[in-house]
Design a protein around this motif. Structure first.
Motif, short mmCIF file in Angstrom:
data_model
loop_
_atom_site.label_atom_id
_atom_site.label_comp_id
_atom_site.label_asym_id
_atom_site.label_seq_id
_atom_site.Cartn_x
_atom_site.Cartn_y
_atom_site.Cartn_z
N VAL A 64 27.46 48.95 70.06
CA VAL A 64 27.27 47.46 70.97
C VAL A 64 25.95 47.04 70.48
N LEU A 65 24.74 47.69 70.47
CA LEU A 65 23.53 47.64 70.26
C LEU A 65 23.09 48.24 69.07
N TYR A 91 20.64 51.68 77.95
CA TYR A 91 20.63 51.41 76.52
C TYR A 91 21.35 52.54 75.56
N THR A 94 23.46 42.52 68.56
CA THR A 94 24.70 42.90 68.76
C THR A 94 25.61 42.63 67.54
N HIS A 151 32.16 45.16 76.90
CA HIS A 151 32.11 46.46 76.74
C HIS A 151 32.15 47.02 78.19
N TYR A 152 31.33 46.40 79.40
CA TYR A 152 31.24 46.56 80.48
C TYR A 152 32.50 46.28 81.36
N LEU A 182 27.05 38.70 82.15
CA LEU A 182 26.15 40.17 82.31
C LEU A 182 26.23 40.92 83.79
N LEU A 187 24.79 51.66 75.29
CA LEU A 187 25.28 50.69 74.53
C LEU A 187 24.69 50.81 72.92
N ILE A 213 28.44 42.88 74.48
CA ILE A 213 27.87 43.51 75.74
C ILE A 213 28.64 43.45 76.84
#
Length: 345
Positions: free
Chosen positions: A85-86, A77, A107, A117-118, A11, A80, A114
């Motif tokens: 994603v969340l 937040y 998720t 995604h980044y 992360l 996401l 997560i």
């Protein structure tokens, strides 16, 4: 264009890559190296051996946002949540101790979504099974050595792996020949982690997990502290796909058996699982994960977010060991490192 290497596709590393891209855009070429076979780090999602089974989160299980961080990290937040994603955790979790103002999120596609995604947002070049072994200063560049493949040079390096692995590097950063100051070395050596084992049990499609909860904290058990029917926890059950069960051991058990082979420890955990869940179906596959560096018990003093080992060429180390061991701790570290790198580059 500056060439930046981020070591660690967890992360902290993936978000740092994403933030750098958004801040510096085409001014940087970002590469992310990780020694594992997949991205995620301790937010990994284990794919089942059979596509007819659900995947399993063997590391982090869900994200808890305190009222402070829900506001401080609101944009992250919101991003996401808006892209799916969340999602709010609304499945039953036995023994979950609620704190007023906290919000829990899961998720649907697994915790590694997560990180992925980044990484996608960062446009970084990702290299897996790429084990960094040494770091050497070469004038205005860093030469980075790896276990397999030739060494490469970078304008800046970011290290996000567990602190003991940083101290084991060969070259100018490890414990032997080092550019670390005495205070920096002492701060890094003071970091302590907890250890645990995690089991992922994958069942055939016609299996039924006959208990009402999606996840459960197990109290007063010497081996197991947590269990989850993973797709049920994520509210992501798919008809015709077999369930998965995730089991985490407690830290005392993890420390006691840390130096044993997983094959030796797995039967002990399975025996305890069958005591707690006597009607459990027969799994078609089991994966045992040893988390030597599970969560940070003792952080770098004063939790600075990161440590700048050298300004030029930039060498920055970060991760939850420099903040606190959860989602927002990793976010704080990534934000801190990004500010420093932006100024240096």
């Amino acid at each position: 264009m500056s060439r930046v290497l981020i070591v660690g596709a967890g992360l902290t590393g993936s978000l740092c890559a994403c933030l750098l891209r958004r801040e510096l855009q085409s001014k940087v070429k970002i590469e992310v190296w990780d020694k594992a076979r997949g991205a995620g780090g301790r937010m990994s999602t284990s794919r089942p051996p059979d596509p007819a089974c659900h995947s399993a989160d063997l590391g982090a299980q869900y994200v808890t946002a305190t009222s402070y961080y829900a506001q401080a990290h609101h944009s992250l937040y919101s991003e996401l949540l808006s892209c799916g994603v969340l999602k709010p955790l609304d499945s039953p979790v036995e023994g979950l101790r609620q704190t007023e103002g906290n919000r829990d999120y899961v998720t649907p596609l697994g915790m590694s979504s997560i990180v992925k995604h980044y990484l996608t947002e960062s446009g970084a070049e990702l290299s897996l099974e790429c084990h960094v072994t040494g770091l050497f200063r070469r004038g205005a560049l860093w030469e980075v050595q790896r276990k397999a493949g030739s060494s490469e040079t970078f304008d800046a390096v970011v290290l996000t792996m567990p602190v003991p692995q940083i101290l084991q590097l060969e070259g100018d950063v490890g414990e032997r020949e080092t550019i670390l100051s005495i205070q920096q070395k002492q701060s890094l050596q003071s970091v302590e982690y907890s250890s645990r084992f995690a089991l992922g049990l994958f069942f055939p499609p016609d299996s039924i997990l006959d208990f009402p909860w999606a996840a459960k904290y197990v109290r007063e058990n010497k081996v197991i502290c947590y269990m989850a029917a993973d797709s049920r926890k994520r509210n992501a059950d798919v008809a015709g796909r077999g369930p998965s069960l995730v089991v985490h051991t407690g830290v005392p058990f993890g420390l006691e058996h840390l130096e044993k082979d997983k094959e030796e420890v797995q039967p002990i955990i399975m025996q305890e699982i069958h005591k707690l869940l006597p009607g459990l179906p027969q799994p078609i596959s089991i994966k045992c994960q040893k988390w030597r560096y599970s969560q940070v018990l003792t952080t770098v003093p004063d939790c600075p977010g990161h440590m700048t080992i050298l300004d030029q060429p930039p060498l920055v180390v970060g991760g939850d060991a420099f903040t606190h061991s959860n989602f927002d701790g990793c976010v704080e570290s990534a934000l801190s490192m990004c500010r420093t790198l932006k100024a240096s580059l």
